[in-house]
Design a protein around this motif. Structure first.
Motif, mmCIF file in Angstrom:
data_model
loop_
_atom_site.group_PDB
_atom_site.id
_atom_site.type_symbol
_atom_site.label_atom_id
_atom_site.label_comp_id
_atom_site.label_asym_id
_atom_site.label_seq_id
_atom_site.Cartn_x
_atom_site.Cartn_y
_atom_site.Cartn_z
ATOM 1 N N ALA A 26 0.857 -1.188 0.000
ATOM 2 C CA ALA A 26 0.000 0.000 0.000
ATOM 3 C C ALA A 26 0.892 1.236 0.000
ATOM 4 O O ALA A 26 1.867 1.304 0.761
ATOM 5 N N VAL A 27 0.580 2.192 -0.867
ATOM 6 C CA VAL A 27 1.335 3.441 -0.952
ATOM 7 C C VAL A 27 0.397 4.572 -0.560
ATOM 8 O O VAL A 27 -0.710 4.677 -1.071
ATOM 9 N N VAL A 48 5.294 3.560 2.110
ATOM 10 C CA VAL A 48 4.958 2.222 1.628
ATOM 11 C C VAL A 48 4.709 1.334 2.846
ATOM 12 O O VAL A 48 5.517 1.314 3.775
ATOM 13 N N THR A 49 3.595 0.610 2.836
ATOM 14 C CA THR A 49 3.282 -0.354 3.887
ATOM 15 C C THR A 49 3.247 -1.748 3.277
ATOM 16 O O THR A 49 2.584 -1.964 2.256
ATOM 17 N N ASN A 50 3.965 -2.677 3.894
ATOM 18 C CA ASN A 50 4.005 -4.062 3.420
ATOM 19 C C ASN A 50 2.894 -4.839 4.115
ATOM 20 O O ASN A 50 3.007 -5.191 5.283
ATOM 21 N N LYS A 51 1.805 -5.101 3.377
ATOM 22 C CA LYS A 51 0.672 -5.845 3.919
ATOM 23 C C LYS A 51 0.734 -7.325 3.555
ATOM 24 O O LYS A 51 -0.190 -8.071 3.846
ATOM 25 N N GLY A 52 1.831 -7.715 2.924
ATOM 26 C CA GLY A 52 1.994 -9.103 2.520
ATOM 27 C C GLY A 52 2.444 -9.987 3.671
ATOM 28 O O GLY A 52 2.522 -9.558 4.824
ATOM 29 N N ASP A 53 2.775 -11.235 3.345
ATOM 30 C CA ASP A 53 3.208 -12.175 4.378
ATOM 31 C C ASP A 53 4.686 -12.524 4.257
ATOM 32 O O ASP A 53 5.157 -13.463 4.883
ATOM 33 N N VAL A 54 5.428 -11.757 3.440
ATOM 34 C CA VAL A 54 6.877 -11.916 3.330
ATOM 35 C C VAL A 54 7.530 -10.533 3.290
ATOM 36 O O VAL A 54 6.920 -9.562 2.835
ATOM 37 N N ASP A 55 8.759 -10.467 3.788
ATOM 38 C CA ASP A 55 9.514 -9.221 3.683
ATOM 39 C C ASP A 55 9.676 -8.876 2.210
ATOM 40 O O ASP A 55 9.734 -9.767 1.356
ATOM 41 N N ASP A 56 9.743 -7.602 1.888
ATOM 42 C CA ASP A 56 9.905 -7.177 0.506
ATOM 43 C C ASP A 56 10.934 -6.052 0.464
ATOM 44 O O ASP A 56 11.367 -5.550 1.506
ATOM 45 N N GLU A 88 22.062 1.528 -2.965
ATOM 46 C CA GLU A 88 22.396 0.249 -3.607
ATOM 47 C C GLU A 88 21.638 -0.884 -2.921
ATOM 48 O O GLU A 88 21.531 -0.903 -1.696
ATOM 49 N N GLY A 89 21.102 -1.798 -3.687
ATOM 50 C CA GLY A 89 20.456 -2.982 -3.129
ATOM 51 C C GLY A 89 19.020 -2.800 -2.694
ATOM 52 O O GLY A 89 18.416 -3.713 -2.154
ATOM 53 N N GLY A 90 18.454 -1.622 -2.894
ATOM 54 C CA GLY A 90 17.047 -1.401 -2.579
ATOM 55 C C GLY A 90 16.796 -1.004 -1.134
ATOM 56 O O GLY A 90 17.711 -0.902 -0.323
ATOM 57 N N LEU A 91 15.521 -0.755 -0.836
ATOM 58 C CA LEU A 91 15.077 -0.319 0.489
ATOM 59 C C LEU A 91 14.155 -1.391 1.068
ATOM 60 O O LEU A 91 13.051 -1.613 0.565
ATOM 61 N N PRO A 92 14.590 -2.085 2.132
ATOM 62 C CA PRO A 92 13.785 -3.185 2.684
ATOM 63 C C PRO A 92 12.543 -2.701 3.430
ATOM 64 O O PRO A 92 12.552 -1.635 4.043
ATOM 65 N N ILE A 93 11.488 -3.525 3.339
ATOM 66 C CA ILE A 93 10.239 -3.267 4.056
ATOM 67 C C ILE A 93 9.805 -4.593 4.680
ATOM 68 O O ILE A 93 9.365 -5.502 3.974
ATOM 69 N N THR A 98 6.619 -0.299 7.580
ATOM 70 C CA THR A 98 6.455 0.811 6.653
ATOM 71 C C THR A 98 7.815 1.385 6.301
ATOM 72 O O THR A 98 8.777 1.283 7.063
ATOM 73 N N LEU A 99 7.872 1.990 5.141
ATOM 74 C CA LEU A 99 9.042 2.689 4.636
ATOM 75 C C LEU A 99 8.576 4.086 4.285
ATOM 76 O O LEU A 99 7.661 4.251 3.473
ATOM 77 N N LYS A 100 9.165 5.086 4.929
ATOM 78 C CA LYS A 100 8.751 6.465 4.681
ATOM 79 C C LYS A 100 9.842 7.173 3.891
ATOM 80 O O LYS A 100 10.979 7.275 4.350
#
Length: 156
Positions: A26-27, A48-56, A88-93, A98-100
């Motif tokens: 969700a953004v 960004v909010t990770n509403k899934g069941d795995v880290d992203d 580098e390597g992305g931003l973990p959520i 959440t990632l702000k």
């Protein structure tokens, strides 16, 4: 033949259930700064909010309206100078996390825009996640978060 039809029916049901799952990403609170003068660069911010069941991980972003889009981190040097550097390597959520992305911190840097962005406009961006895949959002162009930080969702 009956086995083939049964397998096809099960696959159809599985794909239908998979497609009907709630969104895993969700953004919200998204916005992009207007460009200054004839400038062709800007920064985009959102949560960004990770509403899934795995880290992203937010791996990258892109837009058809610019030559280059990068994930950036703003830091302060020991001399008190602000620096922006690509991430580098992305931003973990993490799951449920959440990632702000906000001014003075992490953000999406949009460079080489086709045309200047003025307040009241919009910019479509596709976010690329390691697990969730592409997520398309449309961000309003505004001078600050105060005008749009009402908890509303970015269009996606």
């Amino acid at each position: 033949m009956a086995v083939v039809l049964t397998v096809a029916a099960l696959l159809f049901v599985a794909l239908t259930v998979w497609a009907a799952e709630p969104e895993k990403i969700a953004v919200s609170d998204g916005w992009v700064r207007p460009t200054i003068g004839e400038g062709r660069a800007t920064a985009a911010y959102f949560t960004v909010t990770n509403k899934g069941d795995v880290d992203d991980t937010l791996m990258a972003a892109r837009t058809a309206n610019a030559k280059s889009v990068e994930l950036h981190q703003t830091t302060m040097t020991a001399d008190g100078v602000m620096q922006m550097r690509p991430v580098e390597g992305g931003l973990p959520i993490p799951v449920g996390g959440t990632l702000k992305l906000s001014p003075g911190g992490m953000h999406v840097m949009v460079m080489g825009l086709d045309e200047a962005l003025a307040a009241g406009g919009e910019l479509a961006i596709t976010l690329e996640f390691a697990k969730a895949g592409p997520v398309e959002i449309v961000l309003p162009v505004q001078a600050s978060a105060a005008a749009g930080a009402d908890g509303g969702d970015a269009h996606h």
